[in-house]
Design a protein around this motif. Structure first.
Motif, PDB file in Angstrom:
ATOM      1  N   PRO A 289      24.101  48.041  49.297  1.00  0.00           N
ATOM      2  CA  PRO A 289      23.277  46.925  49.773  1.00  0.00           C
ATOM      3  C   PRO A 289      22.778  47.126  51.210  1.00  0.00           C
ATOM      4  O   PRO A 289      21.646  46.751  51.527  1.00  0.00           O
ATOM      5  CB  PRO A 289      24.219  45.722  49.668  1.00  0.00           C
ATOM      6  N   ALA A 290      23.610  47.712  52.080  1.00  0.00           N
ATOM      7  CA  ALA A 290      23.187  47.934  53.463  1.00  0.00           C
ATOM      8  C   ALA A 290      22.003  48.889  53.532  1.00  0.00           C
ATOM      9  O   ALA A 290      21.104  48.726  54.368  1.00  0.00           O
ATOM     10  CB  ALA A 290      24.352  48.476  54.289  1.00  0.00           C
ATOM     11  N   LEU A 291      21.966  49.891  52.658  1.00  0.00           N
ATOM     12  CA  LEU A 291      20.844  50.836  52.628  1.00  0.00           C
ATOM     13  C   LEU A 291      19.594  50.206  52.044  1.00  0.00           C
ATOM     14  O   LEU A 291      18.497  50.752  52.179  1.00  0.00           O
ATOM     15  CB  LEU A 291      21.242  52.084  51.840  1.00  0.00           C
ATOM     16  N   ASN A 292      19.736  49.053  51.394  1.00  0.00           N
ATOM     17  CA  ASN A 292      18.594  48.284  50.900  1.00  0.00           C
ATOM     18  C   ASN A 292      18.126  47.245  51.915  1.00  0.00           C
ATOM     19  O   ASN A 292      17.150  46.537  51.661  1.00  0.00           O
ATOM     20  CB  ASN A 292      18.959  47.586  49.590  1.00  0.00           C
ATOM     21  N   GLY A 293      18.837  47.104  53.016  1.00  0.00           N
ATOM     22  CA  GLY A 293      18.453  46.147  54.047  1.00  0.00           C
ATOM     23  C   GLY A 293      19.339  44.936  54.162  1.00  0.00           C
ATOM     24  O   GLY A 293      19.168  44.115  55.066  1.00  0.00           O
ATOM     25  N   SER A 294      20.287  44.781  53.254  1.00  0.00           N
ATOM     26  CA  SER A 294      21.198  43.638  53.306  1.00  0.00           C
ATOM     27  C   SER A 294      22.252  43.854  54.391  1.00  0.00           C
ATOM     28  O   SER A 294      22.470  44.975  54.858  1.00  0.00           O
ATOM     29  CB  SER A 294      21.876  43.476  51.945  1.00  0.00           C
ATOM     30  N   ILE A 295      22.898  42.781  54.800  1.00  0.00           N
ATOM     31  CA  ILE A 295      24.125  42.907  55.588  1.00  0.00           C
ATOM     32  C   ILE A 295      25.228  43.066  54.545  1.00  0.00           C
ATOM     33  O   ILE A 295      25.767  42.090  54.026  1.00  0.00           O
ATOM     34  CB  ILE A 295      24.386  41.680  56.480  1.00  0.00           C
ATOM     35  N   GLY A 296      25.532  44.316  54.173  1.00  0.00           N
ATOM     36  CA  GLY A 296      26.510  44.606  53.134  1.00  0.00           C
ATOM     37  C   GLY A 296      27.907  44.678  53.714  1.00  0.00           C
ATOM     38  O   GLY A 296      28.151  45.409  54.676  1.00  0.00           O
ATOM     39  N   MET A 297      28.855  43.927  53.130  1.00  0.00           N
ATOM     40  CA  MET A 297      30.208  43.855  53.694  1.00  0.00           C
ATOM     41  C   MET A 297      31.255  43.820  52.581  1.00  0.00           C
ATOM     42  O   MET A 297      31.002  43.300  51.491  1.00  0.00           O
ATOM     43  CB  MET A 297      30.355  42.600  54.569  1.00  0.00           C
ATOM     44  N   THR A 298      32.422  44.358  52.895  1.00  0.00           N
ATOM     45  CA  THR A 298      33.601  44.270  52.034  1.00  0.00           C
ATOM     46  C   THR A 298      34.615  43.339  52.682  1.00  0.00           C
ATOM     47  O   THR A 298      34.864  43.429  53.886  1.00  0.00           O
ATOM     48  CB  THR A 298      34.247  45.658  51.840  1.00  0.00           C
ATOM     49  N   TYR A 299      35.188  42.429  51.874  1.00  0.00           N
ATOM     50  CA  TYR A 299      36.305  41.598  52.318  1.00  0.00           C
ATOM     51  C   TYR A 299      37.511  41.966  51.452  1.00  0.00           C
ATOM     52  O   TYR A 299      37.399  42.051  50.226  1.00  0.00           O
ATOM     53  CB  TYR A 299      36.006  40.107  52.147  1.00  0.00           C
ATOM     54  N   GLU A 300      38.657  42.159  52.083  1.00  0.00           N
ATOM     55  CA  GLU A 300      39.870  42.585  51.377  1.00  0.00           C
ATOM     56  C   GLU A 300      41.012  41.614  51.649  1.00  0.00           C
ATOM     57  O   GLU A 300      41.388  41.393  52.802  1.00  0.00           O
ATOM     58  CB  GLU A 300      40.287  43.993  51.826  1.00  0.00           C
ATOM     59  N   GLN A 301      41.556  41.060  50.581  1.00  0.00           N
ATOM     60  CA  GLN A 301      42.697  40.148  50.643  1.00  0.00           C
ATOM     61  C   GLN A 301      43.956  40.888  50.208  1.00  0.00           C
ATOM     62  O   GLN A 301      43.924  41.670  49.265  1.00  0.00           O
ATOM     63  CB  GLN A 301      42.457  38.950  49.735  1.00  0.00           C
ATOM     64  N   ALA A 302      45.060  40.659  50.871  1.00  0.00           N
ATOM     65  CA  ALA A 302      46.333  41.226  50.427  1.00  0.00           C
ATOM     66  C   ALA A 302      46.632  40.750  49.009  1.00  0.00           C
ATOM     67  O   ALA A 302      46.448  39.575  48.685  1.00  0.00           O
ATOM     68  CB  ALA A 302      47.459  40.805  51.368  1.00  0.00           C
ATOM     69  N   GLY A 303      47.076  41.661  48.155  1.00  0.00           N
ATOM     70  CA  GLY A 303      47.389  41.283  46.772  1.00  0.00           C
ATOM     71  C   GLY A 303      47.302  42.470  45.842  1.00  0.00           C
ATOM     72  O   GLY A 303      48.123  43.374  45.893  1.00  0.00           O
ATOM     73  N   GLY A 304      46.300  42.490  44.983  1.00  0.00           N
ATOM     74  CA  GLY A 304      46.116  43.583  44.037  1.00  0.00           C
ATOM     75  C   GLY A 304      46.914  43.389  42.767  1.00  0.00           C
ATOM     76  O   GLY A 304      47.577  42.360  42.551  1.00  0.00           O
ATOM     77  N   GLY A 305      46.859  44.410  41.912  1.00  0.00           N
ATOM     78  CA  GLY A 305      47.451  44.312  40.585  1.00  0.00           C
ATOM     79  C   GLY A 305      48.951  44.104  40.568  1.00  0.00           C
ATOM     80  O   GLY A 305      49.502  43.613  39.580  1.00  0.00           O
ATOM     81  N   GLY A 306      49.629  44.460  41.653  1.00  0.00           N
ATOM     82  CA  GLY A 306      51.076  44.277  41.695  1.00  0.00           C
ATOM     83  C   GLY A 306      51.520  42.940  42.243  1.00  0.00           C
ATOM     84  O   GLY A 306      52.727  42.647  42.288  1.00  0.00           O
ATOM     85  N   ALA A 307      50.589  42.083  42.643  1.00  0.00           N
ATOM     86  CA  ALA A 307      50.971  40.836  43.317  1.00  0.00           C
ATOM     87  C   ALA A 307      51.321  39.714  42.353  1.00  0.00           C
ATOM     88  O   ALA A 307      52.128  38.837  42.685  1.00  0.00           O
ATOM     89  CB  ALA A 307      49.844  40.387  44.248  1.00  0.00           C
ATOM     90  N   GLY A 308      50.701  39.714  41.166  1.00  0.00           N
ATOM     91  CA  GLY A 308      51.023  38.679  40.189  1.00  0.00           C
ATOM     92  C   GLY A 308      50.726  37.276  40.695  1.00  0.00           C
ATOM     93  O   GLY A 308      49.813  37.053  41.489  1.00  0.00           O
ATOM     94  N   LEU A 309      51.526  36.309  40.234  1.00  0.00           N
ATOM     95  CA  LEU A 309      51.369  34.923  40.681  1.00  0.00           C
ATOM     96  C   LEU A 309      52.117  34.642  41.975  1.00  0.00           C
ATOM     97  O   LEU A 309      51.753  33.733  42.727  1.00  0.00           O
ATOM     98  CB  LEU A 309      51.855  33.962  39.593  1.00  0.00           C
ATOM     99  N   ALA A 310      53.173  35.418  42.237  1.00  0.00           N
ATOM    100  CA  ALA A 310      53.955  35.247  43.468  1.00  0.00           C
ATOM    101  C   ALA A 310      54.644  36.565  43.786  1.00  0.00           C
ATOM    102  O   ALA A 310      55.182  37.225  42.882  1.00  0.00           O
ATOM    103  CB  ALA A 310      54.988  34.141  43.309  1.00  0.00           C
ATOM    104  N   TYR A 311      54.624  36.960  45.053  1.00  0.00           N
ATOM    105  CA  TYR A 311      55.165  38.267  45.452  1.00  0.00           C
ATOM    106  C   TYR A 311      55.930  38.101  46.765  1.00  0.00           C
ATOM    107  O   TYR A 311      55.397  37.558  47.745  1.00  0.00           O
ATOM    108  CB  TYR A 311      54.032  39.268  45.630  1.00  0.00           C
ATOM    109  N   ARG A 312      57.195  38.572  46.793  1.00  0.00           N
ATOM    110  CA  ARG A 312      57.999  38.505  48.019  1.00  0.00           C
ATOM    111  C   ARG A 312      57.773  39.769  48.840  1.00  0.00           C
ATOM    112  O   ARG A 312      58.077  40.873  48.407  1.00  0.00           O
ATOM    113  CB  ARG A 312      59.483  38.342  47.688  1.00  0.00           C
ATOM    114  N   ARG A 313      57.250  39.575  50.043  1.00  0.00           N
ATOM    115  CA  ARG A 313      56.952  40.718  50.905  1.00  0.00           C
ATOM    116  C   ARG A 313      58.179  41.123  51.711  1.00  0.00           C
ATOM    117  O   ARG A 313      59.199  40.434  51.707  1.00  0.00           O
ATOM    118  CB  ARG A 313      55.775  40.364  51.816  1.00  0.00           C
ATOM    119  N   ARG A 314      58.045  42.255  52.387  1.00  0.00           N
ATOM    120  CA  ARG A 314      59.187  42.788  53.142  1.00  0.00           C
ATOM    121  C   ARG A 314      59.649  41.837  54.236  1.00  0.00           C
ATOM    122  O   ARG A 314      60.817  41.848  54.626  1.00  0.00           O
ATOM    123  CB  ARG A 314      58.813  44.150  53.746  1.00  0.00           C
TER     124      ARG A 314
END
Length: 368
Positions: A213-238
């Protein structure tokens, strides 16, 4: 559509057009099917934008046209959910050693054909990508956000990006991403949420949901939230905190609304800069030592496939009707060529066009 006129090669009464022209914002969710909070956040964001009555939401509706793709990878998400529903504990077990935090291969990240759709924006090898790009080029959004998830031990990432940045992306795209980053930071600070910027995620490879999208002229951005396929409905972090699906979707929801609000507040300037990007691509193509790419007849299906791919991305092609004698050409391997006769049917990709930066990125032999 009127917003698309900003992207086309035509004379415009720019100030007259912009008086009532909404800023097009495109929000894309769940390109990786096991990053499940994104689609949940999309539903919350759709509801809020349609039903919300506070001043910021009204301002977004009055100044923006928000396009939401709530699920870019339906097959991957279905594969992930089908597995999770088989193994989940009731209530959810936050222990990282529980089965519900260990998805098997193939994960839900890829589509039905086990292809990562977040690598496909420029190549369009998958049906989901081809359908999406066709619609994208109908609207040419000013802002595009690709919502992802990363390690459950992390926090939240939004732009500006990490280096390297593709040299064909003008610096002002990155400067705009800082404006949106500050808007997100303000929204997160109100909740006391942790976040970071400028690490891990770059704008170099041209086929991501931020770089293309940025090469097309858009302000192209990625947003990343902690989680992913291993997070499930609830995940206890370190650190013993519990990361829930509700937390994850809330963060994405707030970031999406903050982005739309920032676009609404900066509507005119975003539109003028988008138009300048497209005009600048034309001027850059005229002033560069590299002015065009030339494809003589021959090459069979491979050549036709390449030209079809370029056309599908809105890149202008010119085909010669007669034989042309030219000089000053450089072969793709860098060697200079003598005076050359180009047969009728030669295809030329000029770089002095609105999609010139994208064309150059896809065709140049060495990327800076």
């Amino acid at each position: 559509a009127a917003p698309r006129r900003l992207a086309e090669r035509e004379e415009l009464d720019l100030d007259g057009l912009l008086k009532d022209l909404p800023a097009v914002v495109w929000l894309s969710y769940n390109v990786h099917g096991d990053e499940s909070s994104a689609t949940e956040a999309a539903l919350a964001t759709i509801h809020q934008l349609a039903d919300g009555s506070d001043q910021k939401i009204r301002q977004i509706r009055e100044n923006c046209l928000v396009i939401i793709d709530p699920l870019l990878n339906p097959d991957g998400r279905e594969r992930y959910l089908h597995w999770y529903q088989q193994v989940q504990a009731r209530p959810a077990n936050p222990d990282p050693a529980a089965a519900e935090h260990d998805p098997p291969s193939p994960s839900g990240r890829s589509n039905h054909y086990l292809f990562d759709l977040n690598r496909d924006w420029a190549w369009q090898s998958q049906p989901e990508t081809r359908a999406r790009i066709e619609q994208y080029l109908r609207w040419h959004p000013l802002v595009h956000v690709d919502f992802h998830e990363m390690s459950p031990e992390s926090t939240y990432f939004f732009f500006p990006p990490e280096k390297p940045i593709n040299a064909n992306i003008p610096h002002d795209r990155v400067e705009w991403s800082k404006v949106f980053g500050l808007a997100n930071a303000g929204a997160f600070d109100r909740f006391g949420w942790k976040y970071y910027t400028a690490e891990h995620f770059d704008l170099f490879y041209p086929a991501y949901g931020d770089s293309w999208p940025a090469l097309n002229g858009s302000i192209g951005m990625t947003y990343e939230q902690a989680g992913g396929g291993g997070a499930g409905l609830a995940y206890r972090r370190r650190n013993e905190t519990i990361l829930t699906l509700a937390d994850r979707l809330h963060h994405h929801h707030v970031a999406g609304l903050a982005t739309a609000d920032c676009a609404a507040r900066n509507r005119i300037r975003l539109q003028k800069d988008f138009f300048a990007f497209r005009e600048g691509a034309i001027h850059a193509g005229r002033s560069s030592d590299l002015a065009q790419f030339i494809f003589p007849p021959g090459g069979g299906d491979r050549r036709l496939s390449l030209l079809k791919l370029l056309r599908a991305q809105g890149i202008e092609l010119v085909q010669t009707m007669d034989e042309v004698v030219v000089e000053g050409l450089v072969h793709h391997d860098g060697t200079e060529m003598e005076i050359l006769k180009l047969a009728a049917g030669t295809v030329i990709v000029p770089l002095d066009q609105p999609q010139g930066r994208l064309a150059r990125t896809l065709l140049e032999p060495n990327a800076s």
